[in-house]
Design an enzyme around this catalytic site. Structure first.
Site, mmCIF file in Angstrom:
data_model
loop_
_atom_site.group_PDB
_atom_site.id
_atom_site.type_symbol
_atom_site.label_atom_id
_atom_site.label_comp_id
_atom_site.label_asym_id
_atom_site.label_seq_id
_atom_site.Cartn_x
_atom_site.Cartn_y
_atom_site.Cartn_z
ATOM 1 N N CYS A 114 0.870 -1.179 0.000
ATOM 2 C CA CYS A 114 0.000 0.000 0.000
ATOM 3 C C CYS A 114 0.906 1.228 0.000
ATOM 4 O O CYS A 114 1.749 1.384 0.887
ATOM 5 C CB CYS A 114 -0.883 -0.026 1.249
ATOM 6 S SG CYS A 114 -1.907 1.442 1.434
ATOM 7 N N CYS A 125 -11.277 14.241 4.493
ATOM 8 C CA CYS A 125 -12.274 13.300 5.037
ATOM 9 C C CYS A 125 -12.166 13.329 6.563
ATOM 10 O O CYS A 125 -11.073 13.197 7.121
ATOM 11 C CB CYS A 125 -12.028 11.887 4.506
ATOM 12 S SG CYS A 125 -12.088 11.804 2.700
ATOM 13 N N GLY A 170 -2.737 10.555 0.857
ATOM 14 C CA GLY A 170 -2.907 11.404 -0.313
ATOM 15 C C GLY A 170 -4.010 10.958 -1.246
ATOM 16 O O GLY A 170 -4.583 9.880 -1.098
ATOM 17 N N GLU A 171 -4.322 11.814 -2.210
ATOM 18 C CA GLU A 171 -5.339 11.520 -3.216
ATOM 19 C C GLU A 171 -4.621 11.218 -4.543
ATOM 20 O O GLU A 171 -4.087 12.121 -5.181
ATOM 21 C CB GLU A 171 -6.286 12.723 -3.357
ATOM 22 C CG GLU A 171 -7.221 12.661 -4.544
ATOM 23 C CD GLU A 171 -7.975 11.332 -4.672
ATOM 24 O OE1 GLU A 171 -8.459 10.791 -3.663
ATOM 25 O OE2 GLU A 171 -8.051 10.824 -5.803
ATOM 26 N N SER A 202 -7.175 3.985 -5.568
ATOM 27 C CA SER A 202 -8.337 4.382 -4.774
ATOM 28 C C SER A 202 -8.472 5.900 -4.807
ATOM 29 O O SER A 202 -7.511 6.626 -4.565
ATOM 30 C CB SER A 202 -8.145 3.909 -3.329
ATOM 31 O OG SER A 202 -9.201 4.367 -2.510
ATOM 32 N N SER A 225 -14.058 5.898 -3.083
ATOM 33 C CA SER A 225 -14.458 6.016 -1.679
ATOM 34 C C SER A 225 -15.770 6.779 -1.576
ATOM 35 O O SER A 225 -15.810 7.981 -1.827
ATOM 36 C CB SER A 225 -13.363 6.754 -0.893
ATOM 37 O OG SER A 225 -12.188 5.967 -0.861
ATOM 38 N N LEU A 226 -16.827 6.085 -1.217
ATOM 39 C CA LEU A 226 -18.142 6.738 -1.132
ATOM 40 C C LEU A 226 -18.450 7.191 0.300
ATOM 41 O O LEU A 226 -18.726 8.345 0.541
ATOM 42 C CB LEU A 226 -19.239 5.784 -1.606
ATOM 43 C CG LEU A 226 -19.291 5.473 -3.102
ATOM 44 C CD1 LEU A 226 -20.493 4.583 -3.402
ATOM 45 C CD2 LEU A 226 -19.383 6.758 -3.917
ATOM 46 N N HIS A 227 -18.485 6.262 1.202
ATOM 47 C CA HIS A 227 -18.711 6.510 2.638
ATOM 48 C C HIS A 227 -20.108 7.000 2.991
ATOM 49 O O HIS A 227 -20.416 7.198 4.164
ATOM 50 C CB HIS A 227 -17.699 7.516 3.217
ATOM 51 C CG HIS A 227 -16.273 7.210 2.883
ATOM 52 N ND1 HIS A 227 -15.778 5.942 2.822
ATOM 53 C CD2 HIS A 227 -15.229 8.030 2.568
ATOM 54 C CE1 HIS A 227 -14.491 5.979 2.498
ATOM 55 N NE2 HIS A 227 -14.138 7.227 2.330
ATOM 56 N N ASN A 301 -11.141 2.548 11.548
ATOM 57 C CA ASN A 301 -9.935 2.268 12.318
ATOM 58 C C ASN A 301 -9.646 3.524 13.155
ATOM 59 O O ASN A 301 -9.299 4.563 12.594
ATOM 60 C CB ASN A 301 -8.801 1.989 11.324
ATOM 61 C CG ASN A 301 -7.642 1.279 11.972
ATOM 62 O OD1 ASN A 301 -7.497 1.282 13.190
ATOM 63 N ND2 ASN A 301 -6.809 0.673 11.154
ATOM 64 N N CYS A 344 -3.930 4.641 7.198
ATOM 65 C CA CYS A 344 -3.207 5.751 6.575
ATOM 66 C C CYS A 344 -2.930 6.919 7.507
ATOM 67 O O CYS A 344 -3.818 7.425 8.160
ATOM 68 C CB CYS A 344 -3.988 6.299 5.402
ATOM 69 S SG CYS A 344 -5.447 5.375 5.007
HETATM 70 N N1 SAH Z 1 -7.634 9.438 -1.198
HETATM 71 C C1 SAH Z 1 -7.940 8.072 -1.580
HETATM 72 C C2 SAH Z 1 -7.029 7.071 -0.900
HETATM 73 C C3 SAH Z 1 -7.239 7.117 0.581
HETATM 74 S S1 SAH Z 1 -6.856 5.763 1.598
HETATM 75 C C4 SAH Z 1 -9.385 7.773 -1.249
HETATM 76 O O1 SAH Z 1 -10.051 8.601 -0.647
HETATM 77 O O2 SAH Z 1 -9.856 6.697 -1.617
HETATM 78 C C5 SAH Z 1 -7.859 4.421 1.154
HETATM 79 C C6 SAH Z 1 -9.127 4.208 1.987
HETATM 80 O O3 SAH Z 1 -8.873 4.200 3.389
HETATM 81 C C7 SAH Z 1 -10.146 5.287 1.719
HETATM 82 O O4 SAH Z 1 -11.381 4.683 1.427
HETATM 83 C C8 SAH Z 1 -10.181 6.017 3.050
HETATM 84 O O5 SAH Z 1 -11.407 6.645 3.255
HETATM 85 C C9 SAH Z 1 -9.923 4.901 4.031
HETATM 86 N N2 SAH Z 1 -9.543 5.356 5.382
HETATM 87 C C10 SAH Z 1 -8.829 6.442 5.715
HETATM 88 N N3 SAH Z 1 -8.719 6.560 7.048
HETATM 89 C C11 SAH Z 1 -9.377 5.502 7.585
HETATM 90 C C12 SAH Z 1 -9.626 5.071 8.927
HETATM 91 N N4 SAH Z 1 -9.174 5.726 9.962
HETATM 92 N N5 SAH Z 1 -10.356 3.930 9.094
HETATM 93 C C13 SAH Z 1 -10.805 3.240 8.025
HETATM 94 N N6 SAH Z 1 -10.591 3.600 6.751
HETATM 95 C C14 SAH Z 1 -9.896 4.730 6.524
#
Ligand code: SAH
Length: 376
Positions: A114, A125, A170-171, A202, A225-227, A301, A344
């Site tokens: 990763c 986020c 990062g994005e 991602s 990443s939708l959430h 997490n 991350c």
């Molecule tokens: N910027 C990209 C990559 C981010 S990391 C994105 O938004 O997809 C990859 C995934 O980990 C993303 O879905 C992000 O929302 C998630 N993530 C980040 N912090 C997290 C945490 N504390 N617990 C669970 N997932 C997390």
């Protein structure tokens, strides 16, 4: 000195040509870096000694230093790297399946890395550690390749990398210019040799960049990443989405699917009391109906200092069952490496907080687990 990993072929081809050496020398150096996993030019023994010394004067292979190397009991290893300008990034090696020694045929074995694409993150986020202080800068191609090579060096001689996920700090779609050449090195036969379908990018969902990726290089897997199942809730969780409606993101995801033919992944971080109710699962199922997609549900997490909570196991199960009962393919991401802050941005953040200056030796991780520091 030039950072070799920024443009390996271009830099080496010019360098060898200027010295009247054959182009095959480029391939020799590549083989040492990617296949033989060596630490530097000195070990590239099929190159003349004088050439190795001259290469070492003109190029540096490594631009980062390992500030911290942690290993969890489940085999997850994490590197905190300090960049030349002092910024810090993280990257992770995840091990799944039995160790290769036990299962020679290699079934079920995954060695996933990763990697990060930026120092910090600008998406903000609310639950994520990486974006707490915004984005500092994009990583270079070389800094991205370097993460992959350093993680590969942690493997035992009988282990091989199988997957890459661009899910670190990062994005990724905000740094496509540097990322795409780096992923090229991951997929090339004379690079890491990892097939495109085992490389996942991602994104938080940036429609213009998703379009660009679809038009220029749709060979990778895309995870979005939708959430949240609707714009109102998503705006609370993903501030950048204030200006980006879900409909636009889904339209670009569909376009990417058409171009790539690869099943889409939608990520959904499960946050207790915020987006984890069965009704929200049902709404998500409706939103995604008709798509060739899998929903990757990630129980939150916990990040120190943030107010969010991980849903109970019962709530997680109910969310999953609601999705599945409506025909959605679901994958629950197992939490790995909790003990070493593998989510991350967490390790970097903790390092910043405690101003840990301790340096772990660059052990290359082979047969010396005792020398690895476990984050408390
Ligand atoms: N910027 C990209 C990559 C981010 S990391 C994105 O938004 O997809 C990859 C995934 O980990 C993303 O879905 C992000 O929302 C998630 N993530 C980040 N912090 C997290 C945490 N504390 N617990 C669970 N997932 C997390």
């Amino acid at each position: 000195m030039a950072h070799l990993l920024n443009a390996i072929d271009r830099q080496l081809a010019a360098w060898f040509e200027a010295r009247g050496q054959g182009a095959y020398r480029v391939g020799q150096v590549r083989r040492w870096l990617f296949a033989q996993r060596v630490a530097g030019f000195a070990e590239m023994t099929d190159l003349p000694q004088a050439v190795r010394e001259e290469l070492a004067r003109d190029f540096t292979v490594w631009s980062t230093e390992i500030a911290r190397h942690t290993r969890a009991e489940d085999g997850t290893e994490k590197l905190l790297l300090t960049l030349a300008d002092g910024g810090q990034i993280e990257c992770v090696l995840l091990r799944e399946g039995p160790s290769p020694g036990l299962s020679p045929e290699g079934r079920g074995i995954r060695r996933t890395i990763c990697i990060s694409t930026q120092v910090g993150c600008g998406m903000g986020c609310v639950f994520c550690a990486s974006g707490l202080e915004g984005v500092e800068r994009n990583l270079t191609t070389g800094e991205i390749v370097e993460q992959m090579l350093r993680l590969q060096m942690l493997l035992g001689a009988d282990e091989r990398l199988s997957h890459v996920v661009v899910m670190g700090m990062g994005e990724p779609l905000a740094n496509l210019d540097a990322l795409l050449p780096a992923l090229e090195e991951a997929s090339r036969e004379d690079g890491l040799g990892i097939s495109h379908r085992r490389i996942t990018i991602s994104t938080v969902g940036l429609p213009k960049a998703m379009r660009r990726l679809a038009e220029t290089d749709p060979r990778y897997r895309l995870a979005v990443s939708l959430h949240a199942p609707n714009d109102a809730l998503r705006r609370q969780i993903v501030p950048i989405s204030e200006k980006i409606p879900l409909a636009d993101i889904l339209a670009e995801a569909d376009h990417y699917f058409e171009r790539s033919g690869r099943r889409l992944t939608f990520e959904y971080v499960l946050l207790a009391g915020l987006n984890d109710r069965p009704a929200q699962a049902a709404e998500l199922a409706d939103l995604l109906a008709g798509r060739t997609a899998i929903v990757n549900v990630i129980p939150y997490n916990p990040v120190a200092g943030l107010p969010y909570r991980t849903p109970s196991v019962a709530a997680q199960r109910a969310f999953r069952q609601t999705l599945e009962s409506r025909g959605v393919s679901v994958h629950f991401r197992h939490r790995k490496g909790d003990a070493i802050d593998a989510a991350c941005g967490q390790l970097r953040r903790r390092s910043k907080e405690s101003r840990v200056k301790s340096r772990e030796p660059d052990t290359r991780g082979r047969g010396r687990p005792g020398s690895l520091a476990l984050d408390s």
